[in-house]
Scaffold this motif. Structure first.
Motif, PDB file in Angstrom:
ATOM      1  N   TRP A 192       0.832  -1.212   0.000  1.00 16.99           N
ATOM      2  CA  TRP A 192       0.000   0.000   0.000  1.00 16.99           C
ATOM      3  C   TRP A 192       0.865   1.260   0.000  1.00 16.99           C
ATOM      4  O   TRP A 192       0.618   2.215  -0.750  1.00 16.99           O
ATOM      5  CB  TRP A 192      -0.949  -0.019   1.208  1.00 16.99           C
ATOM      6  CG  TRP A 192      -1.828   1.186   1.300  1.00 16.99           C
ATOM      7  CD1 TRP A 192      -2.969   1.439   0.582  1.00 16.99           C
ATOM      8  CD2 TRP A 192      -1.632   2.325   2.144  1.00 16.99           C
ATOM      9  NE1 TRP A 192      -3.494   2.647   0.925  1.00 16.99           N
ATOM     10  CE2 TRP A 192      -2.697   3.230   1.892  1.00 16.99           C
ATOM     11  CE3 TRP A 192      -0.676   2.668   3.101  1.00 16.99           C
ATOM     12  CZ2 TRP A 192      -2.823   4.443   2.550  1.00 16.99           C
ATOM     13  CZ3 TRP A 192      -0.800   3.886   3.759  1.00 16.99           C
ATOM     14  CH2 TRP A 192      -1.861   4.761   3.477  1.00 16.99           C
ATOM     15  N   CYS A 251      -9.626   3.405   2.567  1.00 15.07           N
ATOM     16  CA  CYS A 251      -8.219   3.768   2.367  1.00 15.07           C
ATOM     17  C   CYS A 251      -7.949   5.125   3.017  1.00 15.07           C
ATOM     18  O   CYS A 251      -8.636   6.104   2.720  1.00 15.07           O
ATOM     19  CB  CYS A 251      -7.923   3.829   0.870  1.00 15.07           C
ATOM     20  SG  CYS A 251      -6.305   4.488   0.475  1.00 15.07           S
ATOM     21  N   ARG A 253      -5.719   7.129   2.441  1.00 19.10           N
ATOM     22  CA  ARG A 253      -5.142   8.073   1.487  1.00 19.10           C
ATOM     23  C   ARG A 253      -6.223   8.768   0.676  1.00 19.10           C
ATOM     24  O   ARG A 253      -6.157   9.967   0.435  1.00 19.10           O
ATOM     25  CB  ARG A 253      -4.192   7.315   0.571  1.00 19.10           C
ATOM     26  CG  ARG A 253      -3.294   8.163  -0.289  1.00 19.10           C
ATOM     27  CD  ARG A 253      -2.451   7.252  -1.172  1.00 19.10           C
ATOM     28  NE  ARG A 253      -1.286   6.718  -0.505  1.00 19.10           N
ATOM     29  CZ  ARG A 253      -0.845   5.456  -0.629  1.00 19.10           C
ATOM     30  NH1 ARG A 253      -1.477   4.600  -1.379  1.00 19.10           N
ATOM     31  NH2 ARG A 253       0.223   5.068   0.009  1.00 19.10           N
ATOM     32  N   ASP A 254      -7.255   8.024   0.260  1.00 11.90           N
ATOM     33  CA  ASP A 254      -8.235   8.615  -0.658  1.00 11.90           C
ATOM     34  C   ASP A 254      -9.685   8.270  -0.313  1.00 11.90           C
ATOM     35  O   ASP A 254     -10.601   8.660  -1.039  1.00 11.90           O
ATOM     36  CB  ASP A 254      -7.936   8.171  -2.097  1.00 11.90           C
ATOM     37  CG  ASP A 254      -7.762   6.660  -2.170  1.00 11.90           C
ATOM     38  OD1 ASP A 254      -8.579   5.953  -1.572  1.00 11.90           O
ATOM     39  OD2 ASP A 254      -6.790   6.206  -2.794  1.00 11.90           O
ATOM     40  N   CYS A 271      -6.160  -1.155  -1.929  1.00 10.10           N
ATOM     41  CA  CYS A 271      -7.003  -0.103  -2.470  1.00 10.10           C
ATOM     42  C   CYS A 271      -6.797  -0.021  -3.987  1.00 10.10           C
ATOM     43  O   CYS A 271      -5.685   0.279  -4.444  1.00 10.10           O
ATOM     44  CB  CYS A 271      -6.643   1.236  -1.826  1.00 10.10           C
ATOM     45  SG  CYS A 271      -7.482   2.628  -2.586  1.00 10.10           S
ATOM     46  N   LYS A 273      -7.927   2.105  -5.934  1.00 10.18           N
ATOM     47  CA  LYS A 273      -7.825   3.469  -6.444  1.00 10.18           C
ATOM     48  C   LYS A 273      -6.376   3.976  -6.472  1.00 10.18           C
ATOM     49  O   LYS A 273      -5.972   4.650  -7.408  1.00 10.18           O
ATOM     50  CB  LYS A 273      -8.693   4.395  -5.580  1.00 10.18           C
ATOM     51  CG  LYS A 273      -8.892   5.764  -6.169  1.00 10.18           C
ATOM     52  CD  LYS A 273     -10.001   6.503  -5.428  1.00 10.18           C
ATOM     53  CE  LYS A 273     -10.117   7.928  -5.933  1.00 10.18           C
ATOM     54  NZ  LYS A 273     -11.127   8.686  -5.178  1.00 10.18           N
ATOM     55  N   CYS A 274      -5.596   3.670  -5.444  1.00  8.81           N
ATOM     56  CA  CYS A 274      -4.246   4.245  -5.396  1.00  8.81           C
ATOM     57  C   CYS A 274      -3.121   3.228  -5.562  1.00  8.81           C
ATOM     58  O   CYS A 274      -1.952   3.614  -5.638  1.00  8.81           O
ATOM     59  CB  CYS A 274      -4.050   5.046  -4.112  1.00  8.81           C
ATOM     60  SG  CYS A 274      -4.196   4.088  -2.609  1.00  8.81           S
TER      61      CYS A 274
HETATM   62 ZN   LIG Z   1      -6.308   4.388  -1.821  1.00  9.55          ZN
END
Ligand SMILES: [Zn+2]
Length: 287
Positions: A192, A251, A253-254, A271, A273-274
């Motif tokens: 991650w 997540c 982060r986002d 995740c 997305k990232c």
């Molecule tokens: Zn993420």
């Protein structure tokens, strides 16, 4: 399953018996954890010995007693170390997990200072070993150098990666021959933080990713030892760690929903997305 920092956390609980002598030993003598060293021999050898040193490396702990006796404990899947008085309120138990049951105590050292040092292991994949010698036991010396030590260099990592091009990176990170102490949550945390999808195979990594991976492995090991081995919780909220155990975790982060997916035989939390799949990866595999 206890990883690097959890093992250090558990081993530290036995500090309560440091410098005290073993007065009495209770064992579940038929327990599978004594498959290498019989329980009776462990009990008779340890009696009267003082605990002088506690070491941890990777997923293993070693306890040195006077007259150069070593007690090695591998926590396996479900092993835990604590003192009898802290059974209920020492609480690094995962959500829904019960405090350790006395029926699962496999080895208890009753010490001269009144503490009882307990090794509890419900599933018994753990291992208890005895060794006598003035240096660390052979099985201890065989554990690779700590990932936070100067001996784990970028070149060491590159060699490991070069010899496993077709392996999923996350699966390789779980290989104790190369990455002692890394388990599922630490491997997910590394993936991650490097923003790499757990579907990436080793051969997809370029030099930039390898350098980032090296830095991140050391960072996650240091962070885990700094936070988890000392207090277990709370870990900083900007780690994946805090979010992966919750249902409906997001997540940090986002804010995207975390995925839980069987990859390489283990559940990966990640995740979409990232964490990216390295470009042209599918083409490389097909060719
Ligand atoms: Zn993420």
């Amino acid at each position: 399953m206890p990883e690097l920092a959890e093992v250090a956390f558990f081993a530290r609980q036995w500090n309560a018996g440091m410098d005290a002598s073993v007065m009495r030993v209770t064992t579940h003598s038929s327990a599978r954890v004594f498959r290498e060293s019989p329980a009776k021999r462990i009990a008779s050898t340890l009696k009267g010995q003082a605990l002088t040193e506690i070491l941890t490396a990777g997923k293993q702990a070693a306890f040195r007693f006077s007259t150069d006796i070593w007690l090695g404990i591998h926590l396996g899947m479900s092993g835990r170390l604590f003192t009898d008085g802290s059974r209920e309120n020492l609480a690094p138990w995962a959500e829904g997990d019960k405090p350790p049951q006395p029926t699962h105590d496999r080895l208890v050292l009753h010490m001269s200072n009144g503490t009882a040092l307990v090794f509890n292991d419900p599933r018994m994949f753990g291992l208890v070993r005895l060794y006598r010698g003035d240096t660390t036991p052979p099985w201890w010396a065989a554990i690779p150098p700590a990932l936070s030590s100067p001996l784990f260099t970028l070149d060491v990592l590159k060699k490991v990666l070069d010899s496993h091009p077709g392996v999923l990176l996350k699966s390789l990170l779980l290989d104790q021959r190369y990455f002692p102490g890394i388990g599922n949550w630490m491997a997910d945390e590394i993936m991650w933080r490097t923003r790499l999808s757990p579907h990436n195979r080793v051969r997809a990594l370029g030099n930039k990713e390898v350098r980032l991976l090296y830095k991140t492995i050391r960072e996650v090991c240091n962070d885990a030892m700094e936070v988890v081995s000392k207090s277990w919780y709370p870990a900083p909220d900007n780690w994946l760690f805090n979010h992966r155990w919750k249902r409906g975790g997001r997540c940090p982060r986002d804010g995207a929903s975390l995925l839980y997916e069987q990859i390489g035989g283990r559940t990966a939390c990640w995740c979409e997305k990232c964490q990216r799949q390295i470009k042209n990866y599918e083409l490389k595999i097909k060719n």
